[in-house]
Design a protein around this motif. Structure first.
Motif, short mmCIF file in Angstrom:
data_model
loop_
_atom_site.label_atom_id
_atom_site.label_comp_id
_atom_site.label_asym_id
_atom_site.label_seq_id
_atom_site.Cartn_x
_atom_site.Cartn_y
_atom_site.Cartn_z
N THR A 3 95.93 9.10 42.64
CA THR A 3 94.63 8.45 42.60
C THR A 3 94.63 7.50 41.42
OG1 THR A 3 93.47 9.84 41.04
CG2 THR A 3 93.63 10.65 43.30
N THR A 5 92.08 7.42 39.55
CA THR A 5 91.02 7.96 38.71
C THR A 5 91.63 8.92 37.69
OG1 THR A 5 89.66 7.88 40.67
CG2 THR A 5 88.78 9.11 38.80
N ASP A 6 91.35 8.65 36.41
CA ASP A 6 91.92 9.49 35.36
C ASP A 6 91.37 10.91 35.42
OD1 ASP A 6 93.40 7.42 34.45
OD2 ASP A 6 91.93 6.79 32.95
N ASN A 7 90.07 11.02 35.68
CA ASN A 7 89.43 12.33 35.63
C ASN A 7 89.21 12.89 37.04
OD1 ASN A 7 87.59 10.41 36.35
ND2 ASN A 7 85.88 11.37 35.28
N TRP A 8 90.25 12.85 37.85
CA TRP A 8 90.11 13.23 39.25
C TRP A 8 89.62 14.65 39.42
CZ3 TRP A 8 89.23 11.01 43.53
CH2 TRP A 8 89.37 11.72 44.73
N THR A 9 90.12 15.55 38.59
CA THR A 9 89.73 16.96 38.72
C THR A 9 88.22 17.12 38.55
OG1 THR A 9 91.84 17.54 37.80
CG2 THR A 9 90.21 19.28 37.88
N GLU A 10 87.68 16.38 37.57
CA GLU A 10 86.23 16.46 37.35
C GLU A 10 85.46 15.83 38.51
OE1 GLU A 10 85.38 14.71 33.51
OE2 GLU A 10 87.12 15.79 32.72
N VAL A 11 85.96 14.72 39.00
CA VAL A 11 85.31 14.06 40.15
C VAL A 11 85.27 15.01 41.35
CG1 VAL A 11 85.62 12.24 41.89
CG2 VAL A 11 85.87 11.70 39.47
N GLU A 12 86.38 15.65 41.59
CA GLU A 12 86.48 16.55 42.73
C GLU A 12 85.56 17.76 42.54
OE1 GLU A 12 90.47 17.91 43.33
OE2 GLU A 12 90.30 17.59 45.48
N GLN A 64 83.17 8.45 45.80
CA GLN A 64 84.16 8.86 44.79
C GLN A 64 85.37 9.50 45.46
OE1 GLN A 64 84.03 8.79 41.34
NE2 GLN A 64 81.91 9.01 40.67
#
Ligand code: FES
Length: 175
Positions: A3, A5-12, A64
């Motif tokens: 991805t 997105t750097d903060n993918w875990t948070e987005v998810e 997102q």
């Protein structure tokens, strides 16, 4: 999966809170597939089936997770008439506005419903019980004028019958 997105875990994690895990899994299975607009429509249908309508938070979470611009998601959701952007009532009233029903007085029936509920097309009553929509021919022209409440057809309606009909659904809503 890669991805941008750097903060993918948070987005998810945030999306799971808003949409729930099954929908997130549904989206993940479709992300990056061919025909992205069709995939997006399928996802929005899934969200609407779960929540009854598409809230701003749902649209943002879908954007997102699918990694498409929020404006694109909002545009698709507002373009197609089958997507609802506001909560719907417990019962959906669909007044047939097809030709046969119109000729037999659908407009007068609709006007009585509007008066009784104090709402207009596309709105939900303050008590959250009814949402009013107009629809094309329901295929039961012989019963015109026809009003469908959820899946139930009410035919040969007159304006005078409207209050009792609405009251019967109000009683159901309290049961
Ligand atoms: S026009 Fe109303 S059911 Fe056909």
């Amino acid at each position: 999966m890669s991805t941008c997105t750097d903060n993918w875990t948070e987005v998810e994690a945030a999306a799971k809170l808003v949409l729930g895990e099954p929908i997130v899994a549904f989206i993940e299975a479709r992300r990056g597939q061919a025909h992205p607009e069709s995939q997006l429509i399928a996802v929005l249908h899934r969200v609407q089936a779960e929540y009854g309508y598409l809230a701003d938070a749902h649209l943002d979470a879908v954007a997102q997770l699918m990694q498409v611009p929020a404006a694109k998601v909002a545009g698709v959701a507002s373009f197609y008439h089958f997507f609802r952007l506001k909560p719907r009532g417990k019962f959906m009233i669909n007044v047939c506005l097809g030709t046969a029903c119109y000729v037999k007085g659908a407009e007068r029936v609709a006007q009585k419903i509007i008066e009784e509920l104090g709402i207009t097309w596309g709105e939900t009553s303050k008590d959250g019980v009814f949402t009013l929509e107009g629809t094309r021919c329901l295929g039961t022209c012989g019963l015109a004028p026809v009003v469908m409440i959820d899946e139930q057809i009410h035919g040969e309606l007159t304006p005078d019958q409207v209050p009792a009909l609405l009251e019967s659904y109000l009683k159901k809503s309290r049961a």
